[in-house]
Each structure stands twice: as structure tokens, then as C-alpha cells.
Design a protein around this motif. Structure first.
Motif, PDB file in Angstrom:
ATOM      1  N   ILE A  15      38.119   2.161  88.383  1.00 36.16           N
ATOM      2  CA  ILE A  15      37.413   2.699  89.549  1.00 36.16           C
ATOM      3  C   ILE A  15      37.032   4.159  89.312  1.00 36.16           C
ATOM      4  O   ILE A  15      35.932   4.594  89.672  1.00 36.16           O
ATOM      5  CB  ILE A  15      38.286   2.568  90.815  1.00 36.16           C
ATOM      6  N   VAL A  16      37.944   4.926  88.716  1.00 33.24           N
ATOM      7  CA  VAL A  16      37.644   6.334  88.429  1.00 33.24           C
ATOM      8  C   VAL A  16      36.421   6.431  87.524  1.00 33.24           C
ATOM      9  O   VAL A  16      35.499   7.220  87.772  1.00 33.24           O
ATOM     10  CB  VAL A  16      38.859   7.031  87.790  1.00 33.24           C
ATOM     11  N   PHE A  17      36.385   5.628  86.450  1.00 34.50           N
ATOM     12  CA  PHE A  17      35.239   5.651  85.545  1.00 34.50           C
ATOM     13  C   PHE A  17      33.951   5.249  86.259  1.00 34.50           C
ATOM     14  O   PHE A  17      32.887   5.840  86.033  1.00 34.50           O
ATOM     15  CB  PHE A  17      35.488   4.717  84.357  1.00 34.50           C
ATOM     16  N   LEU A  18      34.036   4.224  87.108  1.00 32.07           N
ATOM     17  CA  LEU A  18      32.857   3.812  87.861  1.00 32.07           C
ATOM     18  C   LEU A  18      32.339   4.944  88.749  1.00 32.07           C
ATOM     19  O   LEU A  18      31.130   5.194  88.817  1.00 32.07           O
ATOM     20  CB  LEU A  18      33.188   2.596  88.727  1.00 32.07           C
ATOM     21  N   MET A  19      33.253   5.622  89.434  1.00 38.02           N
ATOM     22  CA  MET A  19      32.845   6.684  90.338  1.00 38.02           C
ATOM     23  C   MET A  19      32.357   7.911  89.588  1.00 38.02           C
ATOM     24  O   MET A  19      31.484   8.637  90.072  1.00 38.02           O
ATOM     25  CB  MET A  19      33.997   7.052  91.271  1.00 38.02           C
ATOM     26  N   VAL A  20      32.908   8.168  88.392  1.00 40.01           N
ATOM     27  CA  VAL A  20      32.391   9.262  87.572  1.00 40.01           C
ATOM     28  C   VAL A  20      30.938   8.972  87.211  1.00 40.01           C
ATOM     29  O   VAL A  20      30.054   9.835  87.347  1.00 40.01           O
ATOM     30  CB  VAL A  20      33.240   9.458  86.298  1.00 40.01           C
ATOM     31  N   GLY A  21      30.677   7.751  86.759  1.00 36.44           N
ATOM     32  CA  GLY A  21      29.317   7.394  86.391  1.00 36.44           C
ATOM     33  C   GLY A  21      28.365   7.413  87.564  1.00 36.44           C
ATOM     34  O   GLY A  21      27.272   7.991  87.491  1.00 36.44           O
ATOM     35  N   ASN A  22      28.759   6.812  88.674  1.00 36.02           N
ATOM     36  CA  ASN A  22      27.886   6.750  89.838  1.00 36.02           C
ATOM     37  C   ASN A  22      27.742   8.117  90.491  1.00 36.02           C
ATOM     38  O   ASN A  22      26.669   8.478  90.979  1.00 36.02           O
ATOM     39  CB  ASN A  22      28.425   5.735  90.841  1.00 36.02           C
ATOM     40  N   GLN A 139      38.443   7.168  94.047  1.00 37.27           N
ATOM     41  CA  GLN A 139      37.023   7.408  94.282  1.00 37.27           C
ATOM     42  C   GLN A 139      36.715   8.901  94.259  1.00 37.27           C
ATOM     43  O   GLN A 139      35.781   9.353  93.579  1.00 37.27           O
ATOM     44  CB  GLN A 139      36.612   6.838  95.638  1.00 37.27           C
ATOM     45  N   MET A 140      37.474   9.665  95.019  1.00 39.61           N
ATOM     46  CA  MET A 140      37.214  11.095  95.131  1.00 39.61           C
ATOM     47  C   MET A 140      37.433  11.821  93.801  1.00 39.61           C
ATOM     48  O   MET A 140      36.665  12.710  93.426  1.00 39.61           O
ATOM     49  CB  MET A 140      38.104  11.704  96.219  1.00 39.61           C
ATOM     50  N   VAL A 141      38.495  11.444  93.090  1.00 37.87           N
ATOM     51  CA  VAL A 141      38.757  12.049  91.788  1.00 37.87           C
ATOM     52  C   VAL A 141      37.587  11.791  90.841  1.00 37.87           C
ATOM     53  O   VAL A 141      37.148  12.683  90.104  1.00 37.87           O
ATOM     54  CB  VAL A 141      40.072  11.508  91.192  1.00 37.87           C
ATOM     55  N   GLY A 142      37.064  10.563  90.866  1.00 33.86           N
ATOM     56  CA  GLY A 142      35.932  10.238  90.010  1.00 33.86           C
ATOM     57  C   GLY A 142      34.695  11.052  90.342  1.00 33.86           C
ATOM     58  O   GLY A 142      34.009  11.560  89.445  1.00 33.86           O
ATOM     59  N   ILE A 143      34.402  11.214  91.630  1.00 35.21           N
ATOM     60  CA  ILE A 143      33.223  11.976  92.050  1.00 35.21           C
ATOM     61  C   ILE A 143      33.347  13.435  91.623  1.00 35.21           C
ATOM     62  O   ILE A 143      32.405  14.040  91.103  1.00 35.21           O
ATOM     63  CB  ILE A 143      33.053  11.891  93.580  1.00 35.21           C
ATOM     64  N   ALA A 395      32.011   3.946  98.612  1.00 36.81           N
ATOM     65  CA  ALA A 395      31.893   2.646  97.928  1.00 36.81           C
ATOM     66  C   ALA A 395      32.479   1.542  98.793  1.00 36.81           C
ATOM     67  O   ALA A 395      33.095   0.616  98.299  1.00 36.81           O
ATOM     68  CB  ALA A 395      32.593   2.701  96.582  1.00 36.81           C
ATOM     69  N   VAL A 396      32.306   1.669 100.105  1.00 38.95           N
ATOM     70  CA  VAL A 396      32.902   0.689 101.009  1.00 38.95           C
ATOM     71  C   VAL A 396      32.112  -0.613 100.953  1.00 38.95           C
ATOM     72  O   VAL A 396      30.892  -0.630 101.119  1.00 38.95           O
ATOM     73  CB  VAL A 396      32.932   1.239 102.445  1.00 38.95           C
ATOM     74  N   THR A 397      32.811  -1.707 100.700  1.00 37.68           N
ATOM     75  CA  THR A 397      32.229  -3.042 100.631  1.00 37.68           C
ATOM     76  C   THR A 397      32.986  -3.943 101.599  1.00 37.68           C
ATOM     77  O   THR A 397      33.991  -3.530 102.192  1.00 37.68           O
ATOM     78  CB  THR A 397      32.352  -3.613  99.208  1.00 37.68           C
TER      79      THR A 397
END
Length: 425
Positions: A15-22, A139-143, A395-397
């Protein structure tokens, strides 16, 4: 919390990697679009397309999962997202970027749904709330980490786009390797929008407004920084301040909302957000003032979203929570689609300060509407409220919403259900 992290660290790392990319994608596109000479209107349409794709994904991806399974959907959408990210510097025109943003919004929604499903399946009823908290932190860490990486490259060339694509691709490995057997993807029973509005007018209107606030923050913060002629480092710090504020202030505000009337907290948060927007528009304090404004805006917007969801669920029976939350997710998505477009229009009229004017206007509208609703109903009994659940619309689904609903239902079982007359909106 430690045992929850031990059981789900691989998924959280993904999730961290996804949020870093996004997260880097949002900042990078805003800056690069300005370099390419896109008009403010064109940029706003490009940014809005992501939220249209995300909304479509939340509707169609669950059906895709039921037909072909989580792994195939995850692999297909992940590959498309990674490929789309590389195409940005190749197809540098607004129509192509709009199509790519639409595709990426759809793909990221599907990827999040699958990842959250696996994460949800690694928890129990007793640990689900803590797992959700760790998910929001990831999520926040990734952003925030994304902004640090953004500073290391030049947005005018193609290298950062490659980095984004690689990070998204790397996110698949820990998530796939940590995969567990998945439960069937169930569909919530329907609830009409009219009934949802009757149950909680404040929740309905507030979630719509917060959708526009968040899409403006996520889609147009980089555009604001570029048009305000901030350096790459200052833009990254500005965006980071928003999400750091959301991470830091989410928990104390949530703690207070379990002890006081949630509507009072909504009014207080919206007023503080409005004042912070005033600070941003005034330019008082220079760059430092912008960072304080960003911290407070993000610090209020994140908790307000979760507060409004919790407030709505306080007035629902447990059986209605899932369907109501799914409808609220749609309402939030509709608001999100219009956020960048209206922000872009206002920035074209009023300059970069239009970014703060738009968010400030929505915060003021939310505060005013909440005060009006309080005058209609009076103070509420706090003991009958369920526990606040940390959420972020980043990223709420439907899966995240479902996890929160299970937490609310558990709290309802422990505290008892309010009388029907107390639930009337």
C-alpha cells in the motif's frame, strides 16, 4: 497493534508503494502540465478525469472480481496502471492525459479494492479497527514520501514518470506474495438517495462537499504550486504539509468527537479550515504561512470526512450501514469530479489564490449548513454515538467502507442501538 502489523506488514508495504506512486503522480502532473503550457481549464479537466475513473471503478470492479477473481483483476489493472504512467511524457497533450487519468483512476480503484480485500481478510473482528488505522497511516506515509522523491528529479523530463511506474509495479510483489483465500464479494442491499438524505441531511451534503475539497487538494495542489512559482522543494513541502496535517490531527479530533456532539466538531473543523484558507489567500507569512495553511486544511479535511460518515452511521440501523455507506461513497465521488474543474475555473479568474478560495468557500458552506442543522435538532446524546473510525478519502473504496461499517456494527452491539425517534434526521 503490533500483532496486526506482524500479520499484515507485507500488504501494508505494498500500500505504501502504491500511494508513493499515485501521490507523486498527482503532484508531478500538475507541475508538468504547467511546463507544457496547458491552460488552467485543460489541467482541471485532466485532474478531474481521475475521480471519474475512480467512481466508475468503485461501481464496476466488484463485478469483475466476482467473475474472474481477485488475482486476475489485480494483475490486469496493475499492469494497465503501470503502463499508463509511462505514457504521460510520451503523449503530452490534454486529451491524451485526460484519457490516461480516467484509465488510472479506474485501475487504482480496482487495485485498492483487491489490496484492501486481502488486508481485511487477515484481520478479525477484534483487530479490524486497528488494521484500518494502520492502513490509513500507510496511505499518508506513502503520500508524504512521494513528495520527498519528487524533489530528487526534474519534472520537465521523463525520469520521474519512470520512477512512478516502477514504484507501482513494485507494490504488486508484497501484496501478491501475501495473498490469502478471499471471501466472496458481497453486494450491499440498495438504499435510495432520497432515504439517505432523509436519514442524515448533514451527512449527505457534507460528504458531497468534502469530495470536492479532497479532489481539489489531491488534483490541484501541484498546479497551485506551479502557478504560484514555488520551487519543486516548496511544492513538495506544501503537498506534504496537507497530508501530514491529516495524519497528525485525525486521532485527537476523532477522540474528541466520541465525547462531544459530532456536529460541533464538524463546525469547528470547517471554521478552522476556512480560516486556514484565508491565511493562504492573504499570503501572510510567505512560504511559511502557506505551509501552516496547508497543514491546517489537510488536518481538518481528513477528520471531517470521517466525522460525517460516523455521524451518518449514528442515525442508522446496523443493517443499513453498508448500503448507506456505499451510497455516500458515490455522493463523495460525484463531488470529487467537479472539484478540480471548479477550482481550475476559479484559478483562471482569480489567479493561484483561487485554489484557497474554492476550498474556503466549501468549508464555509459546510460550517453554515451544520449550524443550521443544529438549530433544527438541538444537542444530541453523545453516549448513543458509535466510536469514531479513522478514514481518509484518498483511496477509499467499498472494501474500506465495509471494514469501517463492521467496526461501527461491533460498537453498536456493545453500546446498544438508539431508539428510532433519536435517529430521525
Amino acid at each position: 497493534m503490533i500483532s496486526v502489523f506482524r500479520n499484515s506488514w507485507a500488504l501494508l508495504l505494498g500500500i505504501v508503494f502504491l500511494m508513493v506512486g499515485n501521490g507523486m503522480q498527482g503532484t508531478l502532473l500538475g507541475v508538468r502540465a504547467d511546463i507544457e503550457g496547458f491552460s488552467t481549464t485543460a489541467i482541471s479537466v485532466v485532474m478531474s478525469a481521475y475521480f471519474m475513473g475512480f467512481l466508475l471503478g468503485s461501481h464496476f470492479v466488484p463485478g469483475m472480481i466476482r467473475r474472474v477473481g481477485h488475482v486476475r483483476v489485480f494483475a490486469a489493472l496493475g499492469s494497465l496502471a503501470s503502463a499508463g504512467l509511462i505514457l504521460y511524457p510520451v503523449l503530452t497533450n490534454p486529451p491524451a492525459w485526460t484519457a490516461l487519468r480516467l484509465l488510472l483512476g479506474f485501475c487504482f480503484c480496482g487495485v485498492y479494492i483487491v489490496a484492501e480485500s486481502w488486508l481485511n481478510n487477515t484481520t478479525t473482528n477484534e483487530t479490524r479497527g486497528r488494521a484500518l488505522s494502520l492502513y490509513i497511516i500507510a496511505q499518508m506515509v506513502g503520500i508524504v514520501a512521494a513528495q520527498a522523491i519528487f524533489v530528487l528529479g526534474d519534472p520537465a523530463d521523463f525520469h520521474l514518470f519512470i520512477v512512478v511506474s516502477v514504484l507501482v509495479s513494485l507494490a504488486f510483489a508484497p501484496i501478491l506474495l501475501a495473498a490469502t483465500p478471499m471471501p466472496p464479494f458481497e453486494k450491499a442491499k440498495p438504499m435510495s438517495f432520497r432515504k439517505l438524505f432523509q436519514v442524515s441531511p448533514l451527512g449527505f451534503v457534507g460528504i458531497f462537499l468534502m469530495g470536492a475539497v479532497f479532489s481539489a487538494m489531491f488534483g490541484m495542489a501541484g498546479v497551485f504550486g506551479a502557478q504560484a512559482r514555488l520551487s519543486s522543494a516548496q511544492i513538495a513541502l506544501f503537498v506534504s504539509a496537507m497530508y501530514t496535517g491529516g495524519l497528525v490531527l485525525q486521532y485527537p479530533i476523532g477522540w474528541a468527537s466520541d465525547r462531544y456532539d459530532r456536529r460541533v466538531m464538524v463546525v469547528a473543523g470547517a471554521v478552522i479550515g476556512w480560516l486556514a484558507c484565508g491565511l493562504g489567500v492573504s499570503g501572510y507569512g510567505g512560504v511559511s504561512g502557506l505551509m501552516v495553511a496547508a497543514f491546517l486544511i489537510g488536518g481538518m479535511a481528513n477528520p471531517l470526512y470521517a466525522l460525517l460518515l460516523a455521524y451518518t452511521n449514528d442515525r442508522l440501523e446496523a443493517d443499513d450501514m453498508a448500503s448507506a455507506s456505499a451510497r455516500l461513497l458515490f455522493v463523495n465521488g460525484v463531488g470529487a469530479i467537479g472539484g478540480p474543474i471548479l477550482t481550475g475555473w476559479l484559478m483562471s479568474v482569480a489567479g493561484p489564490g483561487g485554489f484557497f478560495l474554492f476550498i474556503g468557500a466549501l468549508m464555509a458552506a459546510l460550517a453554515g449548513y451544520a449550524i443550521w442543522r443544529m438549530r433544527r435538532r438541538g444537542l444530541e446524546v453523545v453516549d448513543e454515538s458509535a466510536n469514531y473510525v479513522v478514514l481518509s478519502p484518498m483511496a477509499v473504496t467499498p472494501v474500506t467502507i465495509g471494514t469501517a461499517v463492521e467496526t461501527w456494527e461491533s460498537a453498536g452491539d456493545e453500546t446498544g442501538t438508539p431508539e428510532e425517534t433519536e435517529k430521525a434526521a
